[in-house]
Design an enzyme around this catalytic site. Structure first.
Site, mmCIF file in Angstrom:
data_model
loop_
_atom_site.group_PDB
_atom_site.id
_atom_site.type_symbol
_atom_site.label_atom_id
_atom_site.label_comp_id
_atom_site.label_asym_id
_atom_site.label_seq_id
_atom_site.Cartn_x
_atom_site.Cartn_y
_atom_site.Cartn_z
ATOM 1 N N ASP A 50 -11.486 -23.935 15.300
ATOM 2 C CA ASP A 50 -11.189 -23.479 14.119
ATOM 3 C C ASP A 50 -9.390 -23.789 13.888
ATOM 4 O OD1 ASP A 50 -9.753 -21.562 15.645
ATOM 5 O OD2 ASP A 50 -10.659 -19.602 14.655
ATOM 6 N N HIS A 51 -8.924 -23.233 12.933
ATOM 7 C CA HIS A 51 -7.213 -23.452 12.946
ATOM 8 C C HIS A 51 -6.524 -23.079 14.206
ATOM 9 C CE1 HIS A 51 -8.046 -19.574 11.504
ATOM 10 N NE2 HIS A 51 -6.896 -19.057 11.738
ATOM 11 N N CYS B 252 -11.589 -21.404 19.602
ATOM 12 C CA CYS B 252 -10.969 -20.582 18.573
ATOM 13 C C CYS B 252 -9.724 -19.786 19.197
ATOM 14 C CB CYS B 252 -11.887 -19.613 18.016
ATOM 15 S SG CYS B 252 -12.619 -18.158 18.834
ATOM 16 N N GLY B 253 -9.073 -18.838 18.677
ATOM 17 C CA GLY B 253 -8.098 -18.146 19.264
ATOM 18 C C GLY B 253 -8.576 -17.686 20.758
ATOM 19 N N THR B 254 -9.502 -16.730 20.713
ATOM 20 C CA THR B 254 -10.072 -16.100 21.846
ATOM 21 C C THR B 254 -11.123 -16.742 22.479
ATOM 22 O OG1 THR B 254 -11.489 -14.570 20.666
ATOM 23 C CG2 THR B 254 -8.892 -14.128 21.111
ATOM 24 N N GLY B 255 -11.826 -17.486 21.558
ATOM 25 C CA GLY B 255 -13.373 -17.872 22.189
ATOM 26 C C GLY B 255 -14.409 -16.879 21.849
ATOM 27 N N GLY C 239 -14.976 -15.161 18.890
ATOM 28 C CA GLY C 239 -15.831 -15.099 17.698
ATOM 29 C C GLY C 239 -16.785 -16.274 17.817
ATOM 30 N N HIS D 280 -26.184 -19.894 36.996
ATOM 31 C CA HIS D 280 -26.849 -18.604 36.907
ATOM 32 C C HIS D 280 -27.469 -18.312 35.472
ATOM 33 C CE1 HIS D 280 -25.423 -16.643 40.638
ATOM 34 N NE2 HIS D 280 -25.525 -18.051 40.948
ATOM 35 N N ASN D 281 -26.976 -18.522 34.446
ATOM 36 C CA ASN D 281 -27.128 -18.309 33.002
ATOM 37 C C ASN D 281 -27.549 -19.447 32.319
ATOM 38 O OD1 ASN D 281 -24.002 -16.591 33.114
ATOM 39 N ND2 ASN D 281 -25.816 -15.540 33.663
ATOM 40 N N HIS E 153 -33.112 -17.060 38.826
ATOM 41 C CA HIS E 153 -32.359 -17.081 37.311
ATOM 42 C C HIS E 153 -33.295 -17.560 36.109
ATOM 43 C CE1 HIS E 153 -28.830 -16.419 40.168
ATOM 44 N NE2 HIS E 153 -29.182 -17.607 40.715
ATOM 45 N N ARG F 59 -34.786 -14.351 34.465
ATOM 46 C CA ARG F 59 -33.543 -13.663 33.628
ATOM 47 C C ARG F 59 -33.425 -14.581 32.436
ATOM 48 N NH1 ARG F 59 -30.708 -12.759 39.428
ATOM 49 N NH2 ARG F 59 -32.072 -11.208 40.236
HETATM 50 C C1 RB5 Z 1 -8.371 -16.602 14.100
HETATM 51 O O1 RB5 Z 1 -7.319 -16.015 13.898
HETATM 52 C C2 RB5 Z 1 -9.051 -15.839 15.227
HETATM 53 O O2 RB5 Z 1 -9.681 -14.722 14.464
HETATM 54 C C3 RB5 Z 1 -10.078 -16.842 15.539
HETATM 55 O O3 RB5 Z 1 -9.610 -18.032 15.949
HETATM 56 C C4 RB5 Z 1 -10.903 -16.340 16.986
HETATM 57 O O4 RB5 Z 1 -10.024 -15.982 17.871
HETATM 58 C C5 RB5 Z 1 -11.829 -15.229 16.718
HETATM 59 O O5 RB5 Z 1 -12.589 -14.746 17.463
#
Ligand code: RB5
Length: 148
Positions: A8-9, A65-68, A70, A98-99, A133, A136
């Protein structure tokens, strides 16, 4: 290996860095992300990459994404997808071994380019170990199909 990648952005720069890194290693990268600066909805790109993986168009997927988080939540809604958020290489290796994860996700606001390279290296170079594994993984599939 064919690898679908999506972003994403929040992750345009890191996506392009990892795309180039993987191409230089000889992988065929299917870029299903976006390079714009406008705010984007990450589930759109998670679905595109997840579809590429479950249909066999790509062997594995990378979502950034920002955190991975979402991206992984959305991708895991597609039957057959096991998407794992990993912010360091050890987990990236183990989630293949394993997964049998078929998508790796990480955050551009969490890891830098060098760490991201190590994460994808470990993920792509590891192999599923099967054995106990597999049982599971079969249970995860049973949950997904409403059989457990
Ligand atoms: C975007 O601001 C952020 O929410 C998205 O990149 C992501 O981190 C969501 O999990």
């Amino acid at each position: 290996m064919n690898i679908a990648i999506g972003n994403d952005h929040a992750a345009v720069e890191l996506k392009n860095h990892i795309k180039k890194y993987l191409e230089e290693k000889g992988h065929c990268v299917i870029d299903l992300g976006d390079n714009g600066t406008a705010r984007l909805d990450y589930p759109v790109y998670a679905k595109k990459v997840a579809d590429a993986v479950v249909t066999g168009q790509s062997d594995l997927g990378v979502l950034i994404c920002g955190t991975g988080i979402g991206m992984s939540l959305a991708a895991n809604k597609v039957p057959g997808i096991r998407a794992a958020v990993c912010s360091e290489p050890y987990s990236a290796r183990l989630t293949r071994q394993h997964n049998n994860a078929n998508i790796i996700a990480f955050g551009a606001r969490v890891v830098g380019p060098a760490m991201a390279e190590m994460i994808v290296d470990e993920f792509l170079n590891a192999e599923f170990e099967g054995g106990r594994h597999q049982r599971r993984i079969d249970m995860i599939t049973a949950i997904e199909q409403g059989n457990m």
